[in-house]
Scaffold this motif. Structure first.
Motif, short mmCIF file in Angstrom:
data_model
loop_
_atom_site.label_atom_id
_atom_site.label_comp_id
_atom_site.label_asym_id
_atom_site.label_seq_id
_atom_site.Cartn_x
_atom_site.Cartn_y
_atom_site.Cartn_z
N THR A 24 1.42 -1.43 0.27
CA THR A 24 -0.05 0.05 -0.15
C THR A 24 1.06 1.08 0.43
O THR A 24 0.24 2.16 -0.49
N TRP A 64 2.19 2.31 -3.74
CA TRP A 64 1.23 2.46 -4.48
C TRP A 64 1.01 3.98 -4.23
O TRP A 64 0.70 4.81 -4.64
N GLN A 65 0.59 4.55 -3.06
CA GLN A 65 0.31 5.56 -2.22
C GLN A 65 1.38 7.04 -3.13
O GLN A 65 1.40 8.05 -2.98
N ALA A 103 1.96 7.02 -6.06
CA ALA A 103 0.10 7.83 -7.09
C ALA A 103 0.28 10.24 -6.82
O ALA A 103 0.21 10.62 -7.26
N PHE A 104 1.35 9.85 -5.30
CA PHE A 104 1.72 11.23 -5.00
C PHE A 104 2.50 11.42 -5.92
O PHE A 104 2.31 12.86 -6.15
#
Length: 86
Positions: free
Chosen positions: A3, A6-7, A10-11
């Motif tokens: 996770t 993924w964060q 995305a950031f």
């Protein structure tokens, strides 16, 4: 851990999109300023632009007349050369 990766991705995508948006905004702002300056220059010099266009048209006419006269003179010279050779 999955996770978190993924964060971070995305950031990074969001940050790059924000940077690109700011760059495009600055580019459009600069383009707008340039277009406004061009409009001001055209408005200020509109009379001179029209005079220049009219002068170019008259120069073109005179150039055509000169070319026509030179062509006629050249043809006459060719005739004299032909007569002189005989």
């Amino acid at each position: 851990m999955n996770t978190l990766g993924w964060q971070i991705g995305a950031f990074l995508i969001g940050a790059s999109a924000l940077i690109i948006a700011v760059y495009i905004g600055k580019l459009l702002n600069t383009t707008n300023k340039v277009v406004e300056k061009v409009y001001k220059i055209i408005d200020y010099n509109e009379r001179h632009i029209h005079e220049t266009i009219e002068n170019v048209a008259s120069i073109t006419t005179y150039t055509e007349e000169i070319v026509s006269m030179v062509s006629k003179i050249t043809n006459i010279m060719k005739v004299f050369r032909f007569v002189k050779r005989r």
